[in-house]
Scaffold this motif. Structure first.
Motif, mmCIF file in Angstrom:
data_model
loop_
_atom_site.group_PDB
_atom_site.id
_atom_site.type_symbol
_atom_site.label_atom_id
_atom_site.label_comp_id
_atom_site.label_asym_id
_atom_site.label_seq_id
_atom_site.Cartn_x
_atom_site.Cartn_y
_atom_site.Cartn_z
ATOM 1 N N GLY A 1 0.828 -1.197 0.000
ATOM 2 C CA GLY A 1 0.000 0.000 0.000
ATOM 3 C C GLY A 1 0.866 1.252 0.000
ATOM 4 O O GLY A 1 2.024 1.232 0.428
ATOM 5 N N LYS A 2 0.309 2.325 -0.474
ATOM 6 C CA LYS A 2 1.035 3.592 -0.567
ATOM 7 C C LYS A 2 1.586 4.028 0.789
ATOM 8 O O LYS A 2 2.673 4.611 0.886
ATOM 9 N N ALA A 3 0.874 3.731 1.851
ATOM 10 C CA ALA A 3 1.296 4.136 3.196
ATOM 11 C C ALA A 3 2.664 3.562 3.574
ATOM 12 O O ALA A 3 3.443 4.214 4.273
ATOM 13 N N GLU A 4 2.969 2.370 3.099
ATOM 14 C CA GLU A 4 4.268 1.749 3.391
ATOM 15 C C GLU A 4 5.407 2.598 2.828
ATOM 16 O O GLU A 4 6.414 2.836 3.487
ATOM 17 N N TYR A 5 5.242 3.086 1.624
ATOM 18 C CA TYR A 5 6.280 3.892 0.972
ATOM 19 C C TYR A 5 6.340 5.292 1.574
ATOM 20 O O TYR A 5 7.420 5.846 1.753
ATOM 21 N N THR A 6 5.177 5.830 1.902
ATOM 22 C CA THR A 6 5.102 7.150 2.536
ATOM 23 C C THR A 6 5.850 7.137 3.869
ATOM 24 O O THR A 6 6.587 8.066 4.189
ATOM 25 N N LYS A 7 5.659 6.068 4.631
ATOM 26 C CA LYS A 7 6.330 5.932 5.932
ATOM 27 C C LYS A 7 7.845 6.032 5.777
ATOM 28 O O LYS A 7 8.514 6.759 6.523
ATOM 29 N N HIS A 8 8.398 5.337 4.796
ATOM 30 C CA HIS A 8 9.845 5.360 4.600
ATOM 31 C C HIS A 8 10.333 6.730 4.128
ATOM 32 O O HIS A 8 11.356 7.224 4.605
ATOM 33 N N LEU A 9 9.600 7.341 3.207
ATOM 34 C CA LEU A 9 10.005 8.672 2.735
ATOM 35 C C LEU A 9 9.949 9.701 3.856
ATOM 36 O O LEU A 9 10.859 10.511 4.014
ATOM 37 N N ASP A 10 8.871 9.648 4.644
ATOM 38 C CA ASP A 10 8.746 10.600 5.752
ATOM 39 C C ASP A 10 9.860 10.412 6.779
ATOM 40 O O ASP A 10 10.388 11.381 7.322
ATOM 41 N N SER A 11 10.224 9.180 7.031
ATOM 42 C CA SER A 11 11.309 8.903 7.974
ATOM 43 C C SER A 11 12.627 9.501 7.469
ATOM 44 O O SER A 11 13.376 10.113 8.243
ATOM 45 N N LEU A 12 12.886 9.350 6.179
ATOM 46 C CA LEU A 12 14.119 9.910 5.618
ATOM 47 C C LEU A 12 14.074 11.426 5.568
ATOM 48 O O LEU A 12 15.094 12.083 5.790
ATOM 49 N N LEU A 13 12.916 11.983 5.286
ATOM 50 C CA LEU A 13 12.787 13.450 5.294
ATOM 51 C C LEU A 13 13.018 14.008 6.690
ATOM 52 O O LEU A 13 13.604 15.075 6.847
ATOM 53 N N ALA A 14 12.560 13.299 7.699
ATOM 54 C CA ALA A 14 12.765 13.756 9.077
ATOM 55 C C ALA A 14 14.265 13.819 9.394
ATOM 56 O O ALA A 14 14.719 14.728 10.088
#
Length: 184
Positions: A154-167
């Motif tokens: 699901g899209k949420a899985e990829y969003t989680k990783h991107l948000d973690s890296l952006l943080a």
């Protein structure tokens, strides 16, 4: 795909099956049943072709990386990098592609999102990814792979990783708007 392509596939299937059935039995009832069955099969095939084409269209919208030098440059940037590896024959890759396109749009300017057609790149790049299944989505930060997701999620899985890296990159707070099922 043009809307008429599915209809043309359906019509061709109907004609071929009905002609075969009529030549085989000569029975008009059998021919009518064959026409109905062929119509259903043709419509189903047309729908599957349409779905595959929408994935092709999505993949076409993504930035492609074909050389190790290009990948290295993007991976070394101070932005997160999402790399989707795929092959043309991978059904799940085509299903995932529209979600990756959405992420590319949502994270434009904050993260790089690229696609790599695994069998159309330099051998050095293919070896660097060490992909064992498709689709494989990898997340890089400052030149180092930080996470890897094999298979369509699901899209949420990829969003989680991107948000973690952006943080890590710019101190942005991580979002917590994920679907609990992970299947947005």
């Amino acid at each position: 795909m043009q809307p008429s392509t599915g209809i043309m596939i359906s019509a061709a299937a109907v004609f071929a099956i009905a002609l075969f059935q009529h030549a085989r039995t000569g029975n008009k009832g059998d021919t009518l049943a064959a026409i109905l069955l062929a119509t259903a099969v043709g419509v189903f095939i047309g729908m599957q072709v349409q779905k595959a084409r929408s994935g092709d269209d999505a993949i076409a919208q993504l930035r492609k990386v074909t050389t190790y030098a290009e990948f290295s440059t993007l991976a070394a940037e101070d932005k997160p990098l999402l790399v989707m590896t795929y092959t043309q024959s991978c059904h799940y890759c085509h299903k995932l592609a529209p979600k990756i396109v959405e992420l590319a749009t949502e994270y434009a300017g904050r993260a790089n999102v690229v696609a790599v057609e695994h069998n159309k790149v330099e051998p050095q790049l293919a070896r660097a990814f060490n992909v064992e299944g498709y689709p494989t989505v990898m997340f890089y930060h400052e030149g180092t792979e930080q996470a890897r997701v094999v298979g369509a999620r699901g899209k949420a899985e990829y969003t989680k990783h991107l948000d973690s890296l952006l943080a890590k990159t710019v101190g942005e707070p991580e979002r917590d708007d994920t679907d609990p099922q992970g299947m947005e």
